[in-house]
Design a protein around this motif. Structure first.
Motif, PDB file in Angstrom:
ATOM      1  N   SER A 209      -1.513 -24.413  -1.912  1.00 36.45           N
ATOM      2  CA  SER A 209      -0.749 -23.897  -0.682  1.00 36.45           C
ATOM      3  C   SER A 209      -0.168 -25.147   0.217  1.00 36.45           C
ATOM      4  O   SER A 209      -0.453 -24.983   1.362  1.00 36.45           O
ATOM      5  CB  SER A 209      -1.755 -23.082   0.196  1.00 36.45           C
ATOM      6  OG  SER A 209      -1.125 -22.369   1.126  1.00 36.45           O
ATOM      7  N   THR A 318      -7.393 -18.705  -9.956  1.00 39.37           N
ATOM      8  CA  THR A 318      -6.555 -18.221  -8.460  1.00 39.37           C
ATOM      9  C   THR A 318      -6.255 -19.423  -7.591  1.00 39.37           C
ATOM     10  O   THR A 318      -6.827 -20.365  -7.271  1.00 39.37           O
ATOM     11  CB  THR A 318      -7.675 -17.274  -7.631  1.00 39.37           C
ATOM     12  OG1 THR A 318      -8.103 -16.451  -8.673  1.00 39.37           O
ATOM     13  CG2 THR A 318      -7.389 -16.718  -6.542  1.00 39.37           C
ATOM     14  N   GLU A 320      -4.622 -20.807  -4.070  1.00 36.84           N
ATOM     15  CA  GLU A 320      -4.947 -21.013  -2.391  1.00 36.84           C
ATOM     16  C   GLU A 320      -3.963 -20.448  -1.590  1.00 36.84           C
ATOM     17  O   GLU A 320      -3.953 -20.452  -0.318  1.00 36.84           O
ATOM     18  CB  GLU A 320      -5.563 -22.486  -1.869  1.00 36.84           C
ATOM     19  CG  GLU A 320      -6.621 -22.688  -2.626  1.00 36.84           C
ATOM     20  CD  GLU A 320      -7.105 -24.158  -2.028  1.00 36.84           C
ATOM     21  OE1 GLU A 320      -6.910 -24.379  -0.923  1.00 36.84           O
ATOM     22  OE2 GLU A 320      -7.847 -24.954  -2.856  1.00 36.84           O
ATOM     23  N   TYR A 321      -2.790 -19.923  -2.200  1.00 31.89           N
ATOM     24  CA  TYR A 321      -1.776 -19.105  -1.400  1.00 31.89           C
ATOM     25  C   TYR A 321      -2.242 -17.573  -1.147  1.00 31.89           C
ATOM     26  O   TYR A 321      -2.996 -17.223  -1.949  1.00 31.89           O
ATOM     27  CB  TYR A 321      -0.471 -19.062  -2.273  1.00 31.89           C
ATOM     28  CG  TYR A 321       0.383 -20.410  -2.281  1.00 31.89           C
ATOM     29  CD1 TYR A 321       1.427 -20.526  -1.514  1.00 31.89           C
ATOM     30  CD2 TYR A 321       0.003 -21.276  -3.484  1.00 31.89           C
ATOM     31  CE1 TYR A 321       2.076 -22.007  -1.599  1.00 31.89           C
ATOM     32  CE2 TYR A 321       0.729 -22.587  -3.437  1.00 31.89           C
ATOM     33  CZ  TYR A 321       1.852 -22.804  -2.462  1.00 31.89           C
ATOM     34  OH  TYR A 321       2.517 -24.014  -2.652  1.00 31.89           O
ATOM     35  N   ARG A 322      -1.672 -17.297   0.030  1.00 31.01           N
ATOM     36  CA  ARG A 322      -2.359 -16.069   0.390  1.00 31.01           C
ATOM     37  C   ARG A 322      -1.162 -15.162   0.631  1.00 31.01           C
ATOM     38  O   ARG A 322      -0.100 -15.580   1.174  1.00 31.01           O
ATOM     39  CB  ARG A 322      -3.352 -16.053   1.552  1.00 31.01           C
ATOM     40  CG  ARG A 322      -4.476 -16.768   1.296  1.00 31.01           C
ATOM     41  CD  ARG A 322      -5.444 -16.739   2.469  1.00 31.01           C
ATOM     42  NE  ARG A 322      -6.831 -17.286   2.158  1.00 31.01           N
ATOM     43  CZ  ARG A 322      -7.860 -16.519   1.677  1.00 31.01           C
ATOM     44  NH1 ARG A 322      -7.853 -15.403   1.732  1.00 31.01           N
ATOM     45  NH2 ARG A 322      -8.748 -17.367   1.435  1.00 31.01           N
ATOM     46  N   THR A 323      -1.026 -13.816   0.446  1.00 36.76           N
ATOM     47  CA  THR A 323      -0.122 -12.987   0.897  1.00 36.76           C
ATOM     48  C   THR A 323      -0.385 -12.546   2.546  1.00 36.76           C
ATOM     49  O   THR A 323      -1.233 -12.904   3.179  1.00 36.76           O
ATOM     50  CB  THR A 323      -0.446 -11.695  -0.121  1.00 36.76           C
ATOM     51  OG1 THR A 323      -1.516 -11.056   0.464  1.00 36.76           O
ATOM     52  CG2 THR A 323      -0.220 -11.767  -1.424  1.00 36.76           C
ATOM     53  N   TYR A 326      -3.499 -11.474   3.450  1.00 39.10           N
ATOM     54  CA  TYR A 326      -4.475 -12.393   3.431  1.00 39.10           C
ATOM     55  C   TYR A 326      -5.254 -12.300   2.089  1.00 39.10           C
ATOM     56  O   TYR A 326      -6.405 -12.688   1.846  1.00 39.10           O
ATOM     57  CB  TYR A 326      -5.573 -12.389   4.416  1.00 39.10           C
ATOM     58  CG  TYR A 326      -6.141 -13.662   4.897  1.00 39.10           C
ATOM     59  CD1 TYR A 326      -5.497 -14.571   5.314  1.00 39.10           C
ATOM     60  CD2 TYR A 326      -7.562 -13.933   4.631  1.00 39.10           C
ATOM     61  CE1 TYR A 326      -6.235 -15.677   5.662  1.00 39.10           C
ATOM     62  CE2 TYR A 326      -8.097 -15.199   5.183  1.00 39.10           C
ATOM     63  CZ  TYR A 326      -7.266 -16.217   5.571  1.00 39.10           C
ATOM     64  OH  TYR A 326      -7.781 -17.389   5.917  1.00 39.10           O
ATOM     65  N   THR A 327      -4.580 -11.605   0.885  1.00 34.73           N
ATOM     66  CA  THR A 327      -4.855 -11.839  -0.449  1.00 34.73           C
ATOM     67  C   THR A 327      -4.661 -13.075  -1.157  1.00 34.73           C
ATOM     68  O   THR A 327      -3.504 -13.335  -1.130  1.00 34.73           O
ATOM     69  CB  THR A 327      -4.599 -10.415  -1.016  1.00 34.73           C
ATOM     70  OG1 THR A 327      -4.950  -9.215  -0.258  1.00 34.73           O
ATOM     71  CG2 THR A 327      -5.156 -10.202  -2.496  1.00 34.73           C
ATOM     72  N   LEU A 328      -5.597 -13.647  -1.736  1.00 35.34           N
ATOM     73  CA  LEU A 328      -5.496 -14.824  -2.614  1.00 35.34           C
ATOM     74  C   LEU A 328      -4.547 -14.391  -3.852  1.00 35.34           C
ATOM     75  O   LEU A 328      -4.713 -13.239  -4.380  1.00 35.34           O
ATOM     76  CB  LEU A 328      -6.631 -15.282  -3.014  1.00 35.34           C
ATOM     77  CG  LEU A 328      -7.407 -16.293  -2.011  1.00 35.34           C
ATOM     78  CD1 LEU A 328      -8.893 -16.589  -2.688  1.00 35.34           C
ATOM     79  CD2 LEU A 328      -6.756 -17.425  -1.701  1.00 35.34           C
ATOM     80  N   LEU A 329      -3.673 -15.262  -4.100  1.00 37.31           N
ATOM     81  CA  LEU A 329      -2.581 -14.988  -5.345  1.00 37.31           C
ATOM     82  C   LEU A 329      -3.118 -15.559  -6.262  1.00 37.31           C
ATOM     83  O   LEU A 329      -3.715 -16.811  -6.514  1.00 37.31           O
ATOM     84  CB  LEU A 329      -1.164 -15.590  -4.853  1.00 37.31           C
ATOM     85  CG  LEU A 329      -0.372 -15.047  -3.884  1.00 37.31           C
ATOM     86  CD1 LEU A 329       0.945 -15.775  -3.567  1.00 37.31           C
ATOM     87  CD2 LEU A 329      -0.064 -13.538  -4.369  1.00 37.31           C
TER      88      LEU A 329
END
Length: 484
Positions: A209, A318, A320-323, A326-329
């Motif tokens: 991220s 997984t 560390e980017y989040r939608t 706040y869900t991890l991508l």
């Protein structure tokens, strides 16, 4: 005199009661010195304005200094000059043989060499692993030919007409055994052969991220335009002459993925370097251009292609980017990791090329996942047994299958360790002059049938034994004890 001291104590106690943090900060004892106030001094100097007191970072007060920024810059420049004088001039390593494909053979295992500056600068445009970048920040980049070097270079240079479907390699081995160095040697070797090189030294940066990303509804993925543009720029600067010889077989239109829109067109017969240059200049075009460029490289059979990825375990976990919720991508939901995983897994193929990957254990936060060990269970056993309660992402497992594991030697051979010692002696890290020609004397003794290690090499043998033959620990042990 006593009355004046009492007044000082009383005023100090009142100040401490009003602002105790000035006297007690960060669990440190602060010694307060009492003097005449700045206001009283200003009145005594008749017309000279008092400089406003400023608080120091560690507590206490001092007068503000004019030109503080300039003074700070001068002090830093002076400190750097002192450090440069202490370090001394860069050692002359011109006597070392250049690292070439003619040297990378079994006869020269243990030979100390240096990278050619032009090719090293080209490789550096992609970036370097952190430990290697730190080691060669000032010194001439050097390396030692190892048995693992010879084995890996043979695997990527011999199959000139084979596709990457049968040449997907994973370098494995203990932490500090030299996997990243062997990959660098392979990348340099591929450049000597005129191959197109795509080198990613820090795959962790693709999922941590650290770069902007945006959702694309058409592809239903999260695009990484800045990362794509940086990779295209490095590809262009490193492989420009080779890319210009690869021509587009048909007219190509690239549509922008940005909200502002836009497009670019390329005629049949244009060089691939022209397409890549357009994506490197415009982040709006970078994502589709990167995908199209790899498709063209994968379909052509005139030039070898090497896709080298260090820290590849980051692509099997997984991110560390989040939608927005706040869900991890997962890594495969991002454009650049997804594109690389297509070639790692074999969904997409380089018609004439190799996919070379390597594990890294340097960052405890990004250790290889259970999915990676599960997908390669036959060749890469997991250090932790898999239980029925462990959740495994089947997509990551599928991506790992098909990789051929090549183990880098965990322990240095004596000749390899002596080659490293010879380099450090030339650089001035080793105070003992007897190590300067160690590699040559080692091979002369072998040819003469004499045992190569003598009883006087106590320092070498001691540090070699302490490190257990590990390349990184061998260097650390020497630097912590030897005079510079």
């Amino acid at each position: 005199m006593a009355s004046s001291c009492n007044r000082c104590v009383i005023s100090a106690s009142r100040a401490a009661a009003v602002q105790p943090q000035r006297f007690f900060a960060a669990r440190q004892l602060v010694v307060a010195s009492f003097s005449t106030s700045a206001i009283a001094l200003a009145g005594a100097k008749k017309g000279k304005p008092a400089k406003s007191p400023v608080k120091r970072q560690g507590g206490g007060f001092s007068k503000a200094k004019a030109g503080g920024a300039q003074a700070k810059q001068k002090a830093e420049a002076a400190a750097l000059a002192v450090r440069a004088d202490l370090i001394g001039p860069e050692p002359d390593l011109s006597g070392l043989h250049e690292f070439t494909n003619d040297v990378a053979n079994e006869e020269n295992v243990g030979r100390p060499t240096r990278f050619v500056k032009q090719r090293w600068d080209s490789i550096s445009s992609f970036g370097l692993p952190k430990n290697i970048a730190k080691e060669f920040a000032r010194d001439t980049p050097t390396t030692v030919v190892r048995e693992s070097t010879v084995a890996v270079i043979e695997r990527i240079t011999k199959p000139t007409n084979q596709s990457s479907d049968s040449n997907r390699i994973l370098l494995s081995g203990a932490r500090g055994c030299g996997k990243s160095t062997v990959m660098l040697q392979a990348v340099d070797s591929a450049m000597q052969n005129g191959s197109v090189v795509i080198y990613i030294p820090q795959a962790i940066n693709l999922i941590n991220s650290s770069s902007p990303f945006v959702y694309n509804s058409a592809s239903q993925m999260f695009h990484q335009p800045a990362l794509s543009a940086q990779l295209l720029q490095a590809m262009q600067s490193t492989n420009k002459s080779v890319l210009s010889s690869i021509k587009l077989s048909q007219e190509t239109n690239i549509e922008s993925t940005a909200a502002s829109g836009g497009s670019a067109s390329f005629a049949a017969g244009d060089g691939l370097d022209k397409l890549i240059a357009a994506g490197a200049k415009s982040e709006a075009l970078s994502v589709p251009v990167l995908e199209k460029a790899l498709d063209i490289l994968g379909s052509q059979t005139d030039v070898n292609v090497l896709l080298a990825i260090d820290e590849v375990q980051a692509l099997f976990m997984t991110s560390e980017y989040r939608t927005p919720d706040y869900t991890l991508l997962e890594s495969y939901a991002l454009s650049v990791p997804r594109l690389l995983l297509d070639y790692i897994s074999g969904r997409k193929v380089l018609a004439r090329g190799t996919v070379l990957t390597s594990l890294s254990f340097s960052s405890p936060r990004y250790l290889p996942s259970l999915e990676l060990f599960t997908g390669l269970s036959d060749a890469l056993p997991s250090p932790v047994p898999l239980t029925p309660y462990d959740r495994v992402n089947e997509y990551h497992v599928a991506h790992a299958k098909g990789l051929k594991v090549v183990n880098v030697m965990e322990k240095l051979a004596l000749g390899e360790a002596q080659g490293m010692m010879s380099i450090w002696s030339k650089k001035g890290f080793v105070a003992h002059r007897k190590f300067a020609g160690m590699w040559r004397s080692y091979h002369k003794k072998l040819i003469a049938g004499v045992h190569p290690i003598s009883a006087t090499d106590e320092l070498f043998l001691g540090k070699f034994a302490e490190s257990g033959g590990n390349a990184r620990e061998f260097g650390r042990g020497l630097f912590s004890t030897l005079a510079v």
